[in-house]
Design a protein around this motif. Structure first.
Motif, PDB file in Angstrom:
ATOM      1  N   ASN A 254       0.841  -1.196   0.000  1.00  0.00           N
ATOM      2  CA  ASN A 254       0.000   0.000   0.000  1.00  0.00           C
ATOM      3  C   ASN A 254       0.881   1.252   0.000  1.00  0.00           C
ATOM      4  O   ASN A 254       1.616   1.510   0.954  1.00  0.00           O
ATOM      5  N   ASP A 255       0.826   2.025  -1.074  1.00  0.00           N
ATOM      6  CA  ASP A 255       1.696   3.198  -1.224  1.00  0.00           C
ATOM      7  C   ASP A 255       1.448   4.243  -0.149  1.00  0.00           C
ATOM      8  O   ASP A 255       2.390   4.878   0.349  1.00  0.00           O
ATOM      9  N   LYS A 256       0.188   4.439   0.227  1.00  0.00           N
ATOM     10  CA  LYS A 256      -0.134   5.427   1.262  1.00  0.00           C
ATOM     11  C   LYS A 256       0.487   5.012   2.590  1.00  0.00           C
ATOM     12  O   LYS A 256       1.037   5.830   3.326  1.00  0.00           O
ATOM     13  N   PHE A 257       0.432   3.703   2.875  1.00  0.00           N
ATOM     14  CA  PHE A 257       0.991   3.202   4.136  1.00  0.00           C
ATOM     15  C   PHE A 257       2.511   3.340   4.165  1.00  0.00           C
ATOM     16  O   PHE A 257       3.085   3.758   5.171  1.00  0.00           O
ATOM     17  N   THR A 258       3.190   2.969   3.060  1.00  0.00           N
ATOM     18  CA  THR A 258       4.654   3.039   3.057  1.00  0.00           C
ATOM     19  C   THR A 258       5.133   4.487   3.174  1.00  0.00           C
ATOM     20  O   THR A 258       6.191   4.738   3.754  1.00  0.00           O
ATOM     21  N   LYS A 259       4.351   5.418   2.655  1.00  0.00           N
ATOM     22  CA  LYS A 259       4.720   6.831   2.772  1.00  0.00           C
ATOM     23  C   LYS A 259       4.688   7.266   4.236  1.00  0.00           C
ATOM     24  O   LYS A 259       5.600   7.939   4.720  1.00  0.00           O
ATOM     25  N   ILE A 260       3.622   6.861   4.946  1.00  0.00           N
ATOM     26  CA  ILE A 260       3.508   7.203   6.364  1.00  0.00           C
ATOM     27  C   ILE A 260       4.540   6.430   7.177  1.00  0.00           C
ATOM     28  O   ILE A 260       5.159   6.957   8.105  1.00  0.00           O
ATOM     29  N   LEU A 261       4.756   5.147   6.823  1.00  0.00           N
ATOM     30  CA  LEU A 261       5.745   4.319   7.518  1.00  0.00           C
ATOM     31  C   LEU A 261       7.134   4.931   7.397  1.00  0.00           C
ATOM     32  O   LEU A 261       7.897   4.969   8.367  1.00  0.00           O
ATOM     33  N   ASN A 262       7.460   5.430   6.215  1.00  0.00           N
ATOM     34  CA  ASN A 262       8.777   6.006   5.966  1.00  0.00           C
ATOM     35  C   ASN A 262       8.990   7.306   6.739  1.00  0.00           C
ATOM     36  O   ASN A 262      10.120   7.716   6.979  1.00  0.00           O
ATOM     37  N   SER A 263       7.881   7.962   7.133  1.00  0.00           N
ATOM     38  CA  SER A 263       7.990   9.191   7.931  1.00  0.00           C
ATOM     39  C   SER A 263       8.343   8.881   9.383  1.00  0.00           C
ATOM     40  O   SER A 263       8.684   9.772  10.145  1.00  0.00           O
ATOM     41  N   LYS A 264       8.234   7.574   9.745  1.00  0.00           N
ATOM     42  CA  LYS A 264       8.575   7.094  11.100  1.00  0.00           C
ATOM     43  C   LYS A 264       7.695   7.719  12.179  1.00  0.00           C
ATOM     44  O   LYS A 264       8.098   7.810  13.354  1.00  0.00           O
ATOM     45  N   ASN A 265       6.473   8.147  11.796  1.00  0.00           N
ATOM     46  CA  ASN A 265       5.506   8.624  12.778  1.00  0.00           C
ATOM     47  C   ASN A 265       4.701   7.413  13.252  1.00  0.00           C
ATOM     48  O   ASN A 265       3.807   6.942  12.560  1.00  0.00           O
ATOM     49  N   LYS A 266       5.035   6.903  14.431  1.00  0.00           N
ATOM     50  CA  LYS A 266       4.453   5.642  14.887  1.00  0.00           C
ATOM     51  C   LYS A 266       2.954   5.741  15.107  1.00  0.00           C
ATOM     52  O   LYS A 266       2.210   4.798  14.821  1.00  0.00           O
TER      53      LYS A 266
END
Length: 255
Positions: free
Chosen positions: A220-232
């Motif tokens: 999921n591209d939206k998820f990986t973008k948020i995951l990469n921001s490291k905002n838990k």
């Protein structure tokens, strides 16, 4: 006067329904703030862990009942909790005001060293791009060599290697390798951020499906973008939403 009577009857009707059943009903609301960017704010029912996001106007709909607590959270806003009362379900203008997060930077002292860097020292060529191993292979396989040949052809010649790689399928293979490398990076980041117990005990993912769910999430591209921001916090909210969809998929497969 008519409006007050109508509102009273509506509240009475809703109260009568709750006296007969303990099921949750859909409540419609809207968030407001000092910004026009209201889309994507997470609205979580703390009792059921059901999660929705607001649309561009800040509107949302979620299943709830009186005494449930709605949690509003986003990277851009301060978290807010609202305990629902019966009147909220009959309020056609039910809204929640959110406050924006103000980030204050700490003092940064920069020591300036004029003209001393890796480029000026000749360690790194000017304009050098950094590649991962897979990206480096792909760049090498697809790069065109436009240098002039010995025959003096005007405009130079083009190396046949990229063309051979394209027609042989090697370029497509290397592109897939780059994608796989990215997925592996996000998988490691996800596993570092959340434990195996979190997937099983918190998200209720069957133990034998945990690895499959991780692959499902990083697709999921939206998820990986948020995951990469490291905002838990934001990552956990979206992960919970994906977990609901994934469990629906595996439930369909089991049937």
């Amino acid at each position: 006067m008519i409006k007050k009577i109508t509102c009273f009857l509506l509240v009475t009707a809703i109260q009568s329904v709750w006296c007969q059943t303990d099921e949750r009903l859909l409540i419609n609301g809207k968030i407001t703030s000092n910004t026009s960017d209201l889309e994507g704010v997470y609205v979580i029912n703390a009792q059921t862990e059901a999660t929705v996001t607001t649309d561009a106007s800040g509107a949302f709909s979620i299943l709830a009942k009186p005494e449930d607590v709605l949690v509003f959270s986003s990277v851009s806003f301060k978290e807010k909790r609202v305990k629902l009362v019966l009147e909220n379900f009959s309020d056609l203008n039910f809204s929640v005001k959110l406050s924006m997060v103000m980030y204050q930077l700490e003092e940064v002292i920069v020591k300036k060293y004029d003209n001393i860097n890796a480029v000026s020292l000749g360690i790194v060529p000017q304009g050098q791009k950094h590649y991962t191993e897979a990206e480096r292979k792909l760049h090498t396989a697809t790069a065109l060599n436009a240098t002039a040949n010995a025959g003096g052809m005007v405009g130079g010649s083009i190396s046949a290697d990229p063309l051979l790689n394209f027609f042989s399928g090697r370029t497509a293979m290397l592109k897939k390798e780059v994608e796989v490398e990215k997925k592996e990076f996000f998988m490691k980041l996800l596993e570092k951020m959340f434990t195996w117990e979190h997937f099983v005990e918190r998200l209720k993912i069957p133990a034998e499906y945990v690895k499959g769910f991780e692959y499902y999430a990083v697709e999921n591209d939206k998820f990986t973008k948020i995951l990469n921001s490291k905002n838990k916090t934001s990552t956990e909210f979206l992960l919970g939403e994906l977990a609901v969809k994934y469990k629906e998929l595996i439930a369909g497969e089991i049937k």
